[in-house]
Design an enzyme around this catalytic site. Structure first.
Site, PDB file in Angstrom:
ATOM      1  N   ASP A 173     -48.612   0.311 114.341  1.00  0.00           N
ATOM      2  CA  ASP A 173     -48.349  -0.343 112.947  1.00  0.00           C
ATOM      3  C   ASP A 173     -47.558   0.540 111.950  1.00  0.00           C
ATOM      4  O   ASP A 173     -47.422   1.696 112.433  1.00  0.00           O
ATOM      5  CB  ASP A 173     -49.885  -0.923 112.256  1.00  0.00           C
ATOM      6  CG  ASP A 173     -49.683  -2.036 111.250  1.00  0.00           C
ATOM      7  OD1 ASP A 173     -48.334  -2.431 111.027  1.00  0.00           O
ATOM      8  OD2 ASP A 173     -50.832  -2.264 110.703  1.00  0.00           O
ATOM      9  N   LYS A 174     -47.361  -0.138 110.890  1.00  0.00           N
ATOM     10  CA  LYS A 174     -46.430   0.627 109.871  1.00  0.00           C
ATOM     11  C   LYS A 174     -47.189   0.187 108.622  1.00  0.00           C
ATOM     12  O   LYS A 174     -47.576  -1.085 108.575  1.00  0.00           O
ATOM     13  CB  LYS A 174     -45.050   0.372 110.081  1.00  0.00           C
ATOM     14  CG  LYS A 174     -44.199   0.644 108.665  1.00  0.00           C
ATOM     15  CD  LYS A 174     -44.013  -0.900 107.816  1.00  0.00           C
ATOM     16  CE  LYS A 174     -43.308  -0.533 106.589  1.00  0.00           C
ATOM     17  NZ  LYS A 174     -43.527  -1.871 105.841  1.00  0.00           N
ATOM     18  N   HIS A 175     -47.094   1.066 107.553  1.00  0.00           N
ATOM     19  CA  HIS A 175     -47.457   0.643 106.426  1.00  0.00           C
ATOM     20  C   HIS A 175     -46.471   1.319 105.210  1.00  0.00           C
ATOM     21  O   HIS A 175     -46.118   2.426 105.126  1.00  0.00           O
ATOM     22  CB  HIS A 175     -49.121   1.181 105.899  1.00  0.00           C
ATOM     23  CG  HIS A 175     -49.579   0.971 104.625  1.00  0.00           C
ATOM     24  ND1 HIS A 175     -49.981  -0.123 104.335  1.00  0.00           N
ATOM     25  CD2 HIS A 175     -49.496   1.793 103.553  1.00  0.00           C
ATOM     26  CE1 HIS A 175     -50.356  -0.158 102.976  1.00  0.00           C
ATOM     27  NE2 HIS A 175     -49.884   1.046 102.437  1.00  0.00           N
ATOM     28  N   SER A 176     -46.187   0.540 104.171  1.00  0.00           N
ATOM     29  CA  SER A 176     -45.398   1.120 103.232  1.00  0.00           C
ATOM     30  C   SER A 176     -46.123   1.093 101.838  1.00  0.00           C
ATOM     31  O   SER A 176     -47.132   0.149 101.687  1.00  0.00           O
ATOM     32  CB  SER A 176     -44.330  -0.088 102.858  1.00  0.00           C
ATOM     33  OG  SER A 176     -43.496   0.411 101.839  1.00  0.00           O
ATOM     34  N   THR A 202     -45.641  -8.465 101.741  1.00  0.00           N
ATOM     35  CA  THR A 202     -45.095  -9.237 103.060  1.00  0.00           C
ATOM     36  C   THR A 202     -45.531 -10.573 103.383  1.00  0.00           C
ATOM     37  O   THR A 202     -44.726 -11.349 103.987  1.00  0.00           O
ATOM     38  CB  THR A 202     -45.349  -8.246 104.072  1.00  0.00           C
ATOM     39  OG1 THR A 202     -44.774  -6.931 104.119  1.00  0.00           O
ATOM     40  CG2 THR A 202     -45.153  -8.738 105.636  1.00  0.00           C
ATOM     41  N   ARG A 240     -61.856  -0.836  90.758  1.00  0.00           N
ATOM     42  CA  ARG A 240     -60.894   0.270  90.469  1.00  0.00           C
ATOM     43  C   ARG A 240     -59.792  -0.494  89.513  1.00  0.00           C
ATOM     44  O   ARG A 240     -59.472   0.317  88.338  1.00  0.00           O
ATOM     45  CB  ARG A 240     -60.162   0.672  91.477  1.00  0.00           C
ATOM     46  CG  ARG A 240     -61.219   1.473  92.405  1.00  0.00           C
ATOM     47  CD  ARG A 240     -60.573   1.966  93.763  1.00  0.00           C
ATOM     48  NE  ARG A 240     -58.963   2.520  93.601  1.00  0.00           N
ATOM     49  CZ  ARG A 240     -58.170   2.557  94.581  1.00  0.00           C
ATOM     50  NH1 ARG A 240     -58.254   1.610  95.474  1.00  0.00           N
ATOM     51  NH2 ARG A 240     -57.044   2.825  94.280  1.00  0.00           N
ATOM     52  N   SER A 272     -58.655   3.481 100.566  1.00  0.00           N
ATOM     53  CA  SER A 272     -58.235   2.154 100.591  1.00  0.00           C
ATOM     54  C   SER A 272     -57.240   1.734 101.494  1.00  0.00           C
ATOM     55  O   SER A 272     -57.466   0.643 102.382  1.00  0.00           O
ATOM     56  CB  SER A 272     -57.802   1.911  99.158  1.00  0.00           C
ATOM     57  OG  SER A 272     -57.339   0.351  99.065  1.00  0.00           O
ATOM     58  N   LYS A 319     -58.415  -0.299 105.835  1.00  0.00           N
ATOM     59  CA  LYS A 319     -57.996  -1.608 106.539  1.00  0.00           C
ATOM     60  C   LYS A 319     -57.148  -1.157 107.695  1.00  0.00           C
ATOM     61  O   LYS A 319     -57.255  -1.997 108.553  1.00  0.00           O
ATOM     62  CB  LYS A 319     -57.120  -2.288 105.261  1.00  0.00           C
ATOM     63  CG  LYS A 319     -57.797  -2.630 104.137  1.00  0.00           C
ATOM     64  CD  LYS A 319     -57.451  -3.447 103.221  1.00  0.00           C
ATOM     65  CE  LYS A 319     -56.167  -2.743 102.207  1.00  0.00           C
ATOM     66  NZ  LYS A 319     -56.875  -1.995 101.309  1.00  0.00           N
ATOM     67  N   LYS A 320     -56.048  -0.468 107.690  1.00  0.00           N
ATOM     68  CA  LYS A 320     -55.390  -0.076 108.848  1.00  0.00           C
ATOM     69  C   LYS A 320     -56.331   0.530 110.105  1.00  0.00           C
ATOM     70  O   LYS A 320     -55.939  -0.110 111.038  1.00  0.00           O
ATOM     71  CB  LYS A 320     -54.226   1.000 108.504  1.00  0.00           C
ATOM     72  CG  LYS A 320     -53.374   0.310 107.571  1.00  0.00           C
ATOM     73  CD  LYS A 320     -52.346  -0.764 108.250  1.00  0.00           C
ATOM     74  CE  LYS A 320     -51.255  -1.377 107.530  1.00  0.00           C
ATOM     75  NZ  LYS A 320     -50.782  -2.507 108.026  1.00  0.00           N
TER      76      LYS A 320
END
Length: 434
Positions: free
Chosen positions: A79-82, A119, A167, A182, A186-187
């Site tokens: 996977d990828k996260h930005s 996304t 928060r 955070s 999730k990832k």
């Protein structure tokens, strides 16, 4: 063990133990920890921080507060996260390209946040597409198409969902420790074997300077690797929108052109570089350059487009979307070219101002209940360093009403600066953090 004792420990500058953080995360998930205690915990972490060991423990505790998925696939789960930017639609290109290269990509994504697009909102601009699917259905999509782009279910990291909401109203969003936990909780709940992080820096990003972006990248990489997931980060440029389109349907239209081989540019370059790093880390390519070449070839050959089509169809979208995107995507009522008033060289682009202008047009949310208009935004946005003559197009504006277009046009003119001397355009890939 009580919430009061754990908060007192943090207040005194001590990091809670793994057991204490597990208890607190479970208390967030099941309601045993009150909102007041959650807010006090967040403020104590924000003010005093926790050490590296505590950051890993908090991340894993929040991950384990809900379901940790075990995908039934015979390929590496990547996977990828930005961290968020303007015109950043990398996920829509990279997920199907990675699938075409032999990975399984269960991408758990988010919605628009502040001036940056989400996304899920972009994908949902395609008629019929659903991003709210039970895990069993996501498994089916993954099996059919190699990739799925969906939102987190209520069972994914519920402790983070609770803490994030607190928060947001207690001015503790900008804690590096809490941001790290955070994102990764999730990832990591998605059962990943490899992750690449795209940490944006520049006018259109949350991180405006390289030192802040580097610190976040280092925190994320160290924590994720310590939690058992191979992770690498790239710090990438966001001094201008990544794609020349900003707005949900407009960005999807640009993605379609990239996948059909009609356009290349910055979006494909960043997608291929992120993918190349991830493929090399996962052993699906001999090295990073071979991985970059594999992603590029997946797009050139049409293999990524085929995976994207299968994913869209499996998630409820049209069977022939990629071939008929113009027919399916919504169109705004008012479409107007914004032309340069004088000649010059584009010297600066305020991405955050452009992103906020899209939100004001209805393309983003001010509150959670707001309904997005996927058709609005900007296309054909000029690039940094471009020499423009009087009358050349700076951007094409898509709006609902003429008065909305007038306000947005003023924002575009304020966001795009021109000068008389050439400018040095920042490199797309700034740094690698491993």
């Amino acid at each position: 063990m009580t919430a009061r004792d754990i908060i007192a420990k943090l207040r005194q500058g001590q990091s809670p133990t793994r057991d204490e953080l597990n208890w607190f995360a479970q208390g967030l998930a099941d309601g045993q920890v009150s909102d007041a205690q959650a807010g006090a915990f967040a403020m104590a972490v924000c003010l005093n921080g926790i050490n590296d060991e505590g950051r890993v423990a908090l991340t894993m505790a929040m991950r384990d507060s809900g379901q940790v998925i075990d995908w039934n696939v015979d390929r590496p789960v990547l996977d990828k996260h930005s961290t968020g930017g303007v015109g950043d639609c990398v996920s829509l290109v990279l997920a199907p390209a990675l699938a075409a290269c032999g990975a399984a990509v269960p991408m758990i994504s988010g919605r628009g946040l502040g001036h940056t697009g989400g996304t899920l909102d972009k994908l949902e601009s395609i008629p019929g597409v659903s991003t709210t699917l039970p895990i069993s259905q996501v498994q089916d999509v993954l099996t059919r198409s190699g990739c799925a782009i969906v939102g987190a279910t209520s069972n994914i990291a519920p402790a983070d969902r609770r803490l994030y909401a607190v928060r947001d109203v207690t001015s503790t969003v900008d804690s590096l420790d809490l941001i790290t936990a955070s994102i990764l909780s999730k990832k990591l709940a998605a059962g990943l074997q490899g992750l690449v992080l795209d940490v944006k820096v520049g006018s259109g990003a949350f991180m405006k300077d390289i030192d802040a972006a580097r610190a976040l990248a280092q925190s994320l990489v160290r924590t994720s690797n310590a939690a058992g997931c191979k992770t690498v980060a790239l710090v990438t440029d966001m001094s201008q929108p990544l794609a020349p389109a900003i707005g949900n349907a407009l960005e999807v239209a640009h993605v379609v052109r990239v996948l059909r081989g009609e356009e290349r540019g910055a979006l494909l370059e960043v997608s291929a570089t992120l993918g190349g790093v991830l493929l090399a880390e996962a052993g699906l390519s001999d090295d990073v350059q071979a991985g970059v070449d594999a992603i590029d070839e997946a797009v050139r050959s049409g293999a990524a487009a085929e995976q994207f089509s299968q994913m869209v169809s499996a998630q409820g979208g049209p069977l022939s979307f990629l071939d008929n995107a113009d027919r399916f995507l919504p169109e705004a009522n008012v479409i107007r070219e914004i032309r340069a008033n004088r000649p010059g060289i584009v010297s600066a682009i305020d991405g955050e101002r452009l992103g906020k202008a899209v939100v004001a047009l209805g393309g983003g949310r001010v509150t959670e209940r707001d309904v997005i208009n996927p058709a609005v935004g900007f296309s054909e946005v000029v690039r940094l360093g471009t020499e423009v003559a009087r009358g050349d197009t700076l951007a094409v504006l898509h709006a609902v009403r003429p008065k909305d277009a007038d306000v947005a046009e003023a924002a575009v003119r304020a966001a795009i600066s021109t000068g008389t001397t050439p400018v040095e355009v920042p490199a797309l890939i700034q740094e690698k953090v491993a």
